[in-house]
Design an enzyme around this catalytic site. Structure first.
Site, PDB file in Angstrom:
ATOM      1  N   LEU A  72       1.843  -4.534   1.491  1.00 52.23           N
ATOM      2  CA  LEU A  72       1.578  -3.289   2.210  1.00 52.23           C
ATOM      3  C   LEU A  72       0.594  -2.491   1.372  1.00 52.23           C
ATOM      4  O   LEU A  72       0.673  -2.501   0.144  1.00 52.23           O
ATOM      5  CB  LEU A  72       2.862  -2.470   2.407  1.00 52.23           C
ATOM      6  CG  LEU A  72       3.947  -3.049   3.330  1.00 52.23           C
ATOM      7  CD1 LEU A  72       5.154  -2.117   3.337  1.00 52.23           C
ATOM      8  CD2 LEU A  72       3.421  -3.268   4.742  1.00 52.23           C
ATOM      9  N   ASP A  73      -0.316  -1.764   2.027  1.00 43.75           N
ATOM     10  CA  ASP A  73      -1.202  -0.862   1.306  1.00 43.75           C
ATOM     11  C   ASP A  73      -0.370   0.107   0.468  1.00 43.75           C
ATOM     12  O   ASP A  73       0.763   0.444   0.839  1.00 43.75           O
ATOM     13  CB  ASP A  73      -2.065  -0.049   2.276  1.00 43.75           C
ATOM     14  CG  ASP A  73      -3.120  -0.889   2.976  1.00 43.75           C
ATOM     15  OD1 ASP A  73      -3.365  -2.026   2.534  1.00 43.75           O
ATOM     16  OD2 ASP A  73      -3.683  -0.401   3.974  1.00 43.75           O
ATOM     17  N   ARG A  74      -0.921   0.581  -0.619  1.00 42.68           N
ATOM     18  CA  ARG A  74      -0.211   1.512  -1.499  1.00 42.68           C
ATOM     19  C   ARG A  74       0.383   2.696  -0.734  1.00 42.68           C
ATOM     20  O   ARG A  74       1.521   3.098  -0.981  1.00 42.68           O
ATOM     21  CB  ARG A  74      -1.186   2.033  -2.577  1.00 42.68           C
ATOM     22  CG  ARG A  74      -0.538   3.010  -3.564  1.00 42.68           C
ATOM     23  CD  ARG A  74      -1.589   3.610  -4.470  1.00 42.68           C
ATOM     24  NE  ARG A  74      -2.536   4.414  -3.701  1.00 42.68           N
ATOM     25  CZ  ARG A  74      -3.670   4.895  -4.174  1.00 42.68           C
ATOM     26  NH1 ARG A  74      -4.037   4.631  -5.410  1.00 42.68           N
ATOM     27  NH2 ARG A  74      -4.464   5.632  -3.429  1.00 42.68           N
ATOM     28  N   ARG A 171      -5.695   0.642  10.264  1.00 49.50           N
ATOM     29  CA  ARG A 171      -6.461   1.844   9.938  1.00 49.50           C
ATOM     30  C   ARG A 171      -7.884   1.758  10.494  1.00 49.50           C
ATOM     31  O   ARG A 171      -8.422   2.741  11.041  1.00 49.50           O
ATOM     32  CB  ARG A 171      -6.480   2.035   8.427  1.00 49.50           C
ATOM     33  CG  ARG A 171      -5.088   2.287   7.857  1.00 49.50           C
ATOM     34  CD  ARG A 171      -5.010   2.035   6.370  1.00 49.50           C
ATOM     35  NE  ARG A 171      -5.815   2.990   5.616  1.00 49.50           N
ATOM     36  CZ  ARG A 171      -5.954   2.944   4.297  1.00 49.50           C
ATOM     37  NH1 ARG A 171      -5.349   2.003   3.592  1.00 49.50           N
ATOM     38  NH2 ARG A 171      -6.692   3.842   3.687  1.00 49.50           N
TER      39      ARG A 171
END
Length: 232
Positions: A72-74, A171
């Site tokens: 997962l993205d930060r 995103r």
């Protein structure tokens, strides 16, 4: 499935919540701001590092390893799974395209189409920015299914199903559609007040690598997401 002995309290991980654990896998609810794995600028404040210390119970001699299945993205919170063996990792990797991944997001604006599937080919430039390209040979196919759950005057709450898992896919797709995610400092509105990224890994459904049983894990949607719709 085999039962686990409880880990001593002093070795329990901080900064994340364990949703499930057995001999083969650990499933967590990752907090926003925590990296999945180490980066050049951060090696220890990562979910992988924290959980590796956890399964080793503080023993420097322990050879136990934790294997990354997905990331997962930060700034994305929610369900994240790790494997405890190379065999479990390979099993999960092989089935990953068929794994159901549902997210919740808050985006700017009101969508004309209340449900649909966004499809494009994504490429990445030298600045690590992802974008859609018209030439399919220059990018990787990305598919994002969504439906609107709730609307406010200037925001929409979406349920999103990842049909492919490309970097920054959700995103980029909604930014290019004109409805960037709230709090997205990379693909979002430049004049927006700073806040956490409104993207959360809500559900994950896959088959257990040992038993083959279908499992579904849910990470509760943070109150931050609901705050945009309290008065609607």
């Amino acid at each position: 499935m085999k039962e686990m002995k409880p880990i001593p309290y002093r070795h329990r991980p901080k900064g994340l919540t364990i949703l499930y654990e057995d001999r083969d896998i650990i499933v967590i609810d990752k907090s926003a701001g925590l990296l999945t794995v180490k980066a050049t600028y951060e090696r220890e404040k990562t979910a992988h590092h924290i959980l590796t210390n956890y399964i080793r119970k503080g023993s420097l001699k322990s050879k136990k390893q934790l294997f990354v299945v997905h990331r997962l993205d930060r700034d994305t919170s929610g369900v994240l799974v790790f494997a405890k063996s190379a065999e479990a990792k390979e099993n999960l990797k092989l089935q990953w395209k068929g794994v159901k991944k549902k997210y919740v997001a808050v985006v700017h604006g009101i969508l004309t189409e209340k449900s649909g599937t966004l499809i494009s080919h994504l490429a990445e430039n030298e600045n690590y920015e992802v974008f859609s390209v018209k030439d399919s040979r220059k990018g990787e196919l990305a598919k994002t299914r969504y439906k609107v759950l709730k609307e406010a005057k200037r925001f929409s709450l979406l349920e999103i199903e990842l049909l492919t898992g490309k970097k920054n896919q959700i995103r980029v797709h909604f930014s290019e559609k004109g409805h960037p995610l709230v709090g997205d400092d990379k693909y979002g509105k430049k004049d927006e007040p700073k806040s956490r990224l409104a993207l959360h890994s809500h559900y994950l459904t896959f088959r257990h690598p040992y038993s083959g049983k279908e499992l579904t894990f849910e990470a509760e949607v943070p109150g931050f997401f609901k705050s945009f719709f309290d008065n609607t």
